[in-house]
Design an enzyme around this catalytic site. Structure first.
Site, PDB file in Angstrom:
ATOM      1  N   TYR A  49       0.831  -1.206   0.000  1.00  0.00           N
ATOM      2  CA  TYR A  49       0.000   0.000   0.000  1.00  0.00           C
ATOM      3  C   TYR A  49       0.868   1.259   0.000  1.00  0.00           C
ATOM      4  CZ  TYR A  49      -3.531   3.407   1.465  1.00  0.00           C
ATOM      5  OH  TYR A  49      -4.362   4.501   1.537  1.00  0.00           O
TER       6      TYR A  49
ATOM      7  N   LYS B 296       1.362   4.250  -2.946  1.00  0.00           N
ATOM      8  CA  LYS B 296       1.209   5.684  -2.674  1.00  0.00           C
ATOM      9  C   LYS B 296       2.508   6.433  -2.991  1.00  0.00           C
ATOM     10  CE  LYS B 296      -3.058   5.855  -1.232  1.00  0.00           C
ATOM     11  NZ  LYS B 296      -4.081   6.601  -2.010  1.00  0.00           N
TER      12      LYS B 296
END
Length: 268
Positions: free
Chosen positions: A124, A128
């Site tokens: 994750y 990002k």
């Protein structure tokens, strides 16, 4: 006061929905356009909603605005696969940022995540980080990246992992001080407010990254005393009378006097 317009992409989520209401209720904004995949439950005279699939947004959908707030974000579970997850969290924001630059919008404000790093071992955070790197590479006039910690608020969907994390951080928040303060959870309402503050009075650097601790502390600046007008000044008619040029009643009500003055002016 400068009247502003804004575009919010993804106005139905936890932060986006609160940001839309905040902007519509704000004195600073006269127009708020939302680009979303479904209709909003919220209505307001300032609000214009465009229902679009994010992979079909065109240049004509991006109107003139002072800033774009990008609140897109999902989870792998909801997206169904990593590929679909990256479409929502990377591909779509970059497409919108490119259109914003082409349309001359000066400020792009986007929600990323604490720990964003393209080299992170956490998938994750790595996604990002990739988003941030490619966004900066676009060389937008100004981009503000907000990196909140765990977001707290009422969601339309139940997320067990986030609920557990929220409970844990509610216990730990008072203990997280100094450098650890950035790990405190942050309310979605506060993040929405912080994004508005960044738009109106944030740092003017081409690229600015705001961590969660700073986002938690941002408030609307108070008006300077020099800019405030007291009620006594506002309703002091005697003061205004003193500043007005006195009326020469003799001239106003004497037609012969007016003609005499006109003749004198013509002969000068």
């Amino acid at each position: 006061m400068e009247m502003r317009s804004a575009i919010v992409v993804g106005g139905t989520g936890l932060v986006g929905s609160k940001l839309v209401k905040l902007l519509c209720d704000s004195e600073e904004y006269v127009s708020v356009t939302v680009i979303a995949r479904r209709k909003l439950a919220f209505e307001h005279p300032k609000l214009n909603v465009k229902i679009r699939s994010f992979n079909q947004i065109e240049e004509t959908d991006i109107e003139v605005a002072h800033e774009i707030f990008c609140c897109l974000g999902t989870t792998i579970k909801k997206a169904g696969s990593r590929e679909e997850f990256e479409k929502v969290d990377v591909e779509y924001p970059l497409q919108i940022a490119s259109l914003a630059k082409k349309c001359g919008i000066m400020h792009f404000i986007i929600i990323s995540a604490m720990g964003a790093n393209e080299k992170s071992g956490v998938y994750y955070n790595r996604v990002k980080g990739k988003l941030e790197k490619e966004l900066i590479a676009l060389q937008l006039p100004q981009v503000s990246i907000v990196r909140p910690s765990l977001l707290v608020g009422d969601r339309n969907e139940f997320r067990l992992g986030e609920k557990v994390g929220e409970w844990v951080l509610n216990v730990l928040n008072p203990l997280l001080i100094g450098p650890m303060k950035k790990y405190r959870s942050i309310k979605a309402t506060q993040l929405a407010l912080a994004m508005k503050v960044i738009a109106l009075s944030g740092k003017k650097s081409p690229v600015t990254i705001y961590d969660s601790a700073e986002l938690s502390s941002l408030k609307m600046p108070r008006a300077k005393e020099a800019d405030l007008v007291s009620r006594e000044q506002l309703f002091n008619w005697d003061k205004y009378k003193e500043e007005l040029t006195p009326i020469d009643e003799e001239v106003v009500f004497n037609r012969d006097k007016i003609q005499e003055l006109q003749v004198k002016n013509e002969t000068k």
